[in-house]
Design an enzyme around this catalytic site. Sequence first.
Site, PDB file in Angstrom:
ATOM      1  N   ASP A   8      33.898  39.918  49.125  1.00  0.00           N
ATOM      2  CA  ASP A   8      34.654  41.121  49.491  1.00  0.00           C
ATOM      3  C   ASP A   8      35.453  40.784  50.755  1.00  0.00           C
ATOM      4  O   ASP A   8      34.870  40.480  51.797  1.00  0.00           O
ATOM      5  CB  ASP A   8      33.631  42.236  49.763  1.00  0.00           C
ATOM      6  CG  ASP A   8      34.253  43.504  50.295  1.00  0.00           C
ATOM      7  OD1 ASP A   8      35.465  43.530  50.588  1.00  0.00           O
ATOM      8  OD2 ASP A   8      33.502  44.490  50.432  1.00  0.00           O
ATOM      9  N   VAL A  31      41.746  46.648  46.381  1.00  0.00           N
ATOM     10  CA  VAL A  31      41.489  46.024  47.674  1.00  0.00           C
ATOM     11  C   VAL A  31      42.096  46.871  48.810  1.00  0.00           C
ATOM     12  O   VAL A  31      41.537  46.936  49.912  1.00  0.00           O
ATOM     13  CB  VAL A  31      41.977  44.546  47.671  1.00  0.00           C
ATOM     14  CG1 VAL A  31      43.478  44.427  47.631  1.00  0.00           C
ATOM     15  CG2 VAL A  31      41.403  43.791  48.848  1.00  0.00           C
ATOM     16  N   ASP A  32      43.195  47.537  48.539  1.00  0.00           N
ATOM     17  CA  ASP A  32      43.845  48.418  49.519  1.00  0.00           C
ATOM     18  C   ASP A  32      42.885  49.539  49.932  1.00  0.00           C
ATOM     19  O   ASP A  32      42.658  49.792  51.131  1.00  0.00           O
ATOM     20  CB  ASP A  32      45.119  48.991  48.865  1.00  0.00           C
ATOM     21  CG  ASP A  32      46.060  49.680  49.838  1.00  0.00           C
ATOM     22  OD1 ASP A  32      45.840  49.597  51.058  1.00  0.00           O
ATOM     23  OD2 ASP A  32      47.029  50.302  49.354  1.00  0.00           O
ATOM     24  N   SER A 115      48.544  41.418  43.252  1.00  0.00           N
ATOM     25  CA  SER A 115      49.175  41.867  41.986  1.00  0.00           C
ATOM     26  C   SER A 115      48.331  41.655  40.731  1.00  0.00           C
ATOM     27  O   SER A 115      48.777  42.029  39.643  1.00  0.00           O
ATOM     28  CB  SER A 115      50.544  41.213  41.753  1.00  0.00           C
ATOM     29  OG  SER A 115      51.527  41.760  42.596  1.00  0.00           O
ATOM     30  N   THR A 116      47.131  41.043  40.857  1.00  0.00           N
ATOM     31  CA  THR A 116      46.378  40.755  39.624  1.00  0.00           C
ATOM     32  C   THR A 116      45.426  41.880  39.211  1.00  0.00           C
ATOM     33  O   THR A 116      44.671  41.730  38.255  1.00  0.00           O
ATOM     34  CB  THR A 116      45.572  39.442  39.734  1.00  0.00           C
ATOM     35  OG1 THR A 116      44.519  39.612  40.704  1.00  0.00           O
ATOM     36  CG2 THR A 116      46.465  38.286  40.133  1.00  0.00           C
ATOM     37  N   GLY A 117      45.457  42.999  39.932  1.00  0.00           N
ATOM     38  CA  GLY A 117      44.641  44.153  39.564  1.00  0.00           C
ATOM     39  C   GLY A 117      45.495  45.150  38.810  1.00  0.00           C
ATOM     40  O   GLY A 117      46.040  44.837  37.743  1.00  0.00           O
ATOM     41  N   VAL A 118      45.701  46.316  39.410  1.00  0.00           N
ATOM     42  CA  VAL A 118      46.446  47.363  38.697  1.00  0.00           C
ATOM     43  C   VAL A 118      47.918  47.008  38.486  1.00  0.00           C
ATOM     44  O   VAL A 118      48.568  47.603  37.628  1.00  0.00           O
ATOM     45  CB  VAL A 118      46.332  48.752  39.371  1.00  0.00           C
ATOM     46  CG1 VAL A 118      44.881  49.183  39.489  1.00  0.00           C
ATOM     47  CG2 VAL A 118      46.998  48.802  40.705  1.00  0.00           C
TER      48      VAL A 118
HETATM   49  N1  AR6 Z   1      37.984  42.072  48.234  1.00  0.00           N
HETATM   50  C1  AR6 Z   1      38.735  41.119  47.659  1.00  0.00           C
HETATM   51  N2  AR6 Z   1      39.449  41.308  46.516  1.00  0.00           N
HETATM   52  C2  AR6 Z   1      39.371  42.523  45.936  1.00  0.00           C
HETATM   53  C3  AR6 Z   1      38.599  43.588  46.470  1.00  0.00           C
HETATM   54  C4  AR6 Z   1      37.888  43.320  47.682  1.00  0.00           C
HETATM   55  N3  AR6 Z   1      37.139  44.253  48.272  1.00  0.00           N
HETATM   56  N4  AR6 Z   1      38.739  44.665  45.653  1.00  0.00           N
HETATM   57  C5  AR6 Z   1      39.553  44.285  44.645  1.00  0.00           C
HETATM   58  N5  AR6 Z   1      39.928  43.001  44.804  1.00  0.00           N
HETATM   59  P1  AR6 Z   1      44.453  45.441  43.259  1.00  0.00           P
HETATM   60  P2  AR6 Z   1      47.357  44.928  43.002  1.00  0.00           P
HETATM   61  C6  AR6 Z   1      40.817  42.174  43.955  1.00  0.00           C
HETATM   62  O1  AR6 Z   1      44.444  46.338  42.079  1.00  0.00           O
HETATM   63  O2  AR6 Z   1      47.180  44.467  41.589  1.00  0.00           O
HETATM   64  C7  AR6 Z   1      46.366  49.589  45.029  1.00  0.00           C
HETATM   65  O3  AR6 Z   1      46.122  50.891  44.597  1.00  0.00           O
HETATM   66  C8  AR6 Z   1      40.917  42.521  42.503  1.00  0.00           C
HETATM   67  O4  AR6 Z   1      39.839  41.918  41.760  1.00  0.00           O
HETATM   68  O5  AR6 Z   1      43.673  45.826  44.458  1.00  0.00           O
HETATM   69  O6  AR6 Z   1      48.210  44.119  43.916  1.00  0.00           O
HETATM   70  C9  AR6 Z   1      47.548  49.493  45.979  1.00  0.00           C
HETATM   71  O7  AR6 Z   1      47.672  50.642  46.780  1.00  0.00           O
HETATM   72  C10 AR6 Z   1      42.255  41.891  42.114  1.00  0.00           C
HETATM   73  O8  AR6 Z   1      42.080  40.542  41.712  1.00  0.00           O
HETATM   74  O9  AR6 Z   1      45.970  45.157  43.782  1.00  0.00           O
HETATM   75  C11 AR6 Z   1      48.701  49.340  45.048  1.00  0.00           C
HETATM   76  O10 AR6 Z   1      49.152  50.595  44.576  1.00  0.00           O
HETATM   77  C12 AR6 Z   1      43.037  41.893  43.422  1.00  0.00           C
HETATM   78  O11 AR6 Z   1      42.115  42.320  44.450  1.00  0.00           O
HETATM   79  C13 AR6 Z   1      48.138  48.537  43.909  1.00  0.00           C
HETATM   80  O12 AR6 Z   1      46.728  48.786  43.919  1.00  0.00           O
HETATM   81  C14 AR6 Z   1      44.244  42.792  43.430  1.00  0.00           C
HETATM   82  O13 AR6 Z   1      43.950  44.011  42.748  1.00  0.00           O
HETATM   83  C15 AR6 Z   1      48.351  47.059  44.082  1.00  0.00           C
HETATM   84  O14 AR6 Z   1      47.937  46.396  42.910  1.00  0.00           O
END
Ligand code: AR6
Length: 166
Positions: A8, A31-32, A115-118
Site C-alpha cells: 500500500d 489510490v487517490d 491509469s491501470t485501475g478505473v
Molecule cells: N497503494 C498502491 N496502489 C494502489 C492502492 C494503494 N493503496 N490502491 C489502488 N492501487 P486507480 P487510475 C492501484 O483506479 O486508473 C480515482 O478515482 C490499483 O491496483 O486508483 O489512474 C482518481 O480520482 C491500480 O493498479 O487509478 C481518478 O478519478 C492503480 O493503483 C481515477 O481513479 C491505479 O488505479 C484514476 O484512475
Amino acid sequence: MIELIQTDITKLELDAIVNAANRSLLGGGGVDGAIHSAAGSELLDECKTLNGCDTGEAKITKAYKLAAKHVIHTVGPVWSGGNNNERDLLANCYINSLTLAKQYGLETIAFPNISTGVYHFPKQLAAETAITAVKEFQAEGGTHIKVLFVCFDDENYRIYEKFLGK
Ligand code: AR6
C-alpha cells in the site's frame, strides 16, 4: 536505481509518493482515495488551491499525516482504445513527476501503476511505458533519484517482475 515492491503506497516513508489523481485534484477512489484518507483533510485543502491539473501533468503538495514528505499528484489518461495519445500522456505523468522531484531536490519517489485501475489502461502496455519513461529520465536527467514501482494487485506485480527482469 529502480525497485519493485507490492504494498500500500500510503505506508511508505519516502521523499514523495505519487498520486494517480483526476483533473480536479479533489480526490476520488482507488489510490487517490487511499492517499487522501491517510493524509487527512488538510491535503484536500491544499489541493483546492491548485486549480486542477491537466492529463499528463503533475503538481506537488505536502503530505500531512502520511509518512512520506510530499505527494506528487499526476493525472493519467483514460484508456480509450489507444489512438488518443494515451501512451505519451502516460509517459508524461512519469517524466513530469520526476522533473518536479528533481526541482525539489527529492531523492526517493514511489509510483503507483497510474491509469491501470478505473482508467483501464492495459496493464502490460502501462508497465512498459512507465519503465521506459523512468529509465529514459534516469539516463538523460543525470539524477540519482531512487524510483520505487509500487504494485498493489498481483497481476501488475507479476508484469513488473517480468519487465524488470527479476
Ligand atoms: N497503494 C498502491 N496502489 C494502489 C492502492 C494503494 N493503496 N490502491 C489502488 N492501487 P486507480 P487510475 C492501484 O483506479 O486508473 C480515482 O478515482 C490499483 O491496483 O486508483 O489512474 C482518481 O480520482 C491500480 O493498479 O487509478 C481518478 O478519478 C492503480 O493503483 C481515477 O481513479 C491505479 O488505479 C484514476 O484512475
